[in-house]
Structures are given as structure tokens and as C-alpha cells.
Design an enzyme around this catalytic site. Sequence first.
Site, PDB file in Angstrom:
ATOM      1  N   ARG A 297       0.852  -1.184   0.000  1.00 35.53           N
ATOM      2  CA  ARG A 297       0.000   0.000   0.000  1.00 35.53           C
ATOM      3  C   ARG A 297       0.894   1.242   0.000  1.00 35.53           C
ATOM      4  NH1 ARG A 297      -3.480  -2.662  -1.634  1.00 35.53           N
ATOM      5  NH2 ARG A 297      -5.645  -2.892  -0.927  1.00 35.53           N
TER       6      ARG A 297
ATOM      7  N   GLU B  33      -3.157   7.663  -5.992  1.00 37.67           N
ATOM      8  CA  GLU B  33      -3.357   6.825  -7.180  1.00 37.67           C
ATOM      9  C   GLU B  33      -4.492   7.371  -8.028  1.00 37.67           C
ATOM     10  OE1 GLU B  33      -3.707   2.688  -6.141  1.00 37.67           O
ATOM     11  OE2 GLU B  33      -1.692   2.606  -5.288  1.00 37.67           O
TER      12      GLU B  33
ATOM     13  N   HIS C  40      -0.589  -0.503 -10.022  1.00 38.86           N
ATOM     14  CA  HIS C  40      -1.362  -1.286  -9.044  1.00 38.86           C
ATOM     15  C   HIS C  40      -1.931  -2.547  -9.693  1.00 38.86           C
ATOM     16  CE1 HIS C  40      -3.623  -0.753  -4.991  1.00 38.86           C
ATOM     17  NE2 HIS C  40      -3.414  -2.030  -5.244  1.00 38.86           N
TER      18      HIS C  40
END
Length: 330
Positions: A254, A283, A302
Site C-alpha cells: 500500500r 493513485e 497497481h
Amino acid sequence: MKVLVAGDHFVTNDLLLGALNAQLDVGFDVTTMTLPWPHTPFGPVAEVDEASGDEDALIEALDGVEIAVTQMAPFTARVIESTDTLRLIVVARGGPVNVNLEVAAARGVEVRSTPGRNAVAAAEHTVALLLAALRRIPATHASTVAGEWRSDLYALDAVGSELAGTTVGLIGYGAIGRRVGRILAAFDAEVLVYDPYAAPETLDGATPVGLDELLDRSRVVSVHARLTPETRGLVDAAALTRLPRGAVLVNTARGGLLDYDAVADALHDGRLGAAAFDVYDVEPPPARSRLFTAPNVVCTPHLAGATVQTAQRAARQCADAVTAFLAETR
């Protein structure tokens, strides 16, 4: 029994329905809806995070539903409180971050998830990023296809390093970190682990150490901790100064675990020799992120957990959860 299947474009309705049909020995009346993720990024919806879709559409779809199976649907307080029939929510991901667990518990709605569904994919992606950063593969690929033949990169001060004999520190040793550790051991790396919750019998030959010792000794650090108030910003400027100069940093967990401004500083001044990231503090990262101008950085959007097998495994685990719930409540 009425079931809502709210898939998306990764864990699809077809996968979820196929797994349910293969396992359930009772008939069910199914309602489906398709959420826009990943074609539309997930994000916060009301008080829940990492969700996709609209509260009103979900409330309408839940009419008379007893069991809901989803990956990203926003089970907010408003959604959960709109139904008197819902008994179970199954979330096809490691943790049900898109569900208001407090309200679900208060309403007597059980919530189950699919931990470990992407452990294989995320571990393999981590090692791929690690090797790409360690051997500077993206930069040399770009140079070669651009028509350059950089024989000067064979100079001692330009070449990368091997994993064999390298000390690699893993921050966090859950399902993904443990699998990464086993892969690295097969490369003959020395594996250190910082995880206060890791049981000794799960270490598979890795050496448990404190965080400071891990940072002091590791030429490569890979982050696999859960993001909690205690771990937010765990790898900050002070932590980075402890690393040996030229160390490699990898994060597929994360973004909030790292101070990315400090990481950019460390890359620009050479404290970090290379880095690889699949997750970010924001993000998507801003187009002018300092990470993108730093040397020796490998970035992916991701995607560490994204494989065909992850989606299939998530669907099967959802069906397992529904089957177990029905067996327990009959």
C-alpha cells in the site's frame, strides 16, 4: 433464496456465477449488476474506501436479497440500512474495505472475504519488479529498442547486482510476504523479516529481526505490511537513512506505508540505487510526480494481484464462503 452477484470487469459475473453454480446444492434466484471497475478507477464512496458503483443502484438491486457477492460494490451504512433481508456479504478480496463493518454487525449481516486470493500473483509480481530494478531492465530495454548499444553499461560501476548472496529484508510476512520469502530463498538470498505478528513456525528459514536491524543490513527491502494507523509512513526519511547506500526498495503493498517525497529524495541523491513500485500514496500519481524523474525507477499501475488465476480463485473462494455460511446456518 435470492442472491445478488455484483461483479466487475476483473472478477466478472460469469466467474462468480460459474463458481456458485458448481458448488451450491440449492437453487437460487440471482440478480446481477456489473460495476465499472477497473475501466473506471475505484475510490471512496460515502464512508467506505476502494469501492466502485453507485449507492442508489445497489440499494435497488438488493431488494429481497439475502446474500450479496461482490468485489467492489459500496456497502455503506446507507446501503446496508436500506435492506431488511440481507444476511451475508461476500467480498472477493483480501479484506472487505468497501463494507461498513460496524453497521453490518449492528444489523446482523455477516461479512466474509477471500484472503490470499492474490498472494501468488502479488508475490510473483514483486519478484519481477525486484529483479527489473536490480538489473535495470526497463532502462536498458528502452535504450536497446531506441537503437543504442550501450556496451559501456558493462562497466563495474554501471552493472546491477545478483540476488544470490544478497540480504533482502521483508517488512511484513503475511501470505504475500511469506511467498516472496520462499521465492527469494530459492535464489539463495539471505531473507530477513520484520513482522511482530509472524509466528516462528511460519518463517521458513527466514531470520526475524527488528525494523532498524532489517534496514541496517538489507541491500534490498520489499514492503508487504498491512496499512494501519501504526504502519502509515513506516518507511520514512529516517528509515531510508539507515539503508546501505545504493539499496533497492520495492513496494507492492500500500502506498501509505512509504513517504514518497523522502523516497524521491533518496533516489535523486543516490541513497537508493533503484526502486520499484506498484502502489503509490496518491493513485494515480500526478503526471509530474518526482518519482517519474528519479533515476532507476520501475513503476506499474497497481497490477501486482492482477492475473487470470487471481480472478478465478476469488470466485471459487466466494462460492466456498457462501457454501460454508449456508451449512452453518441451516
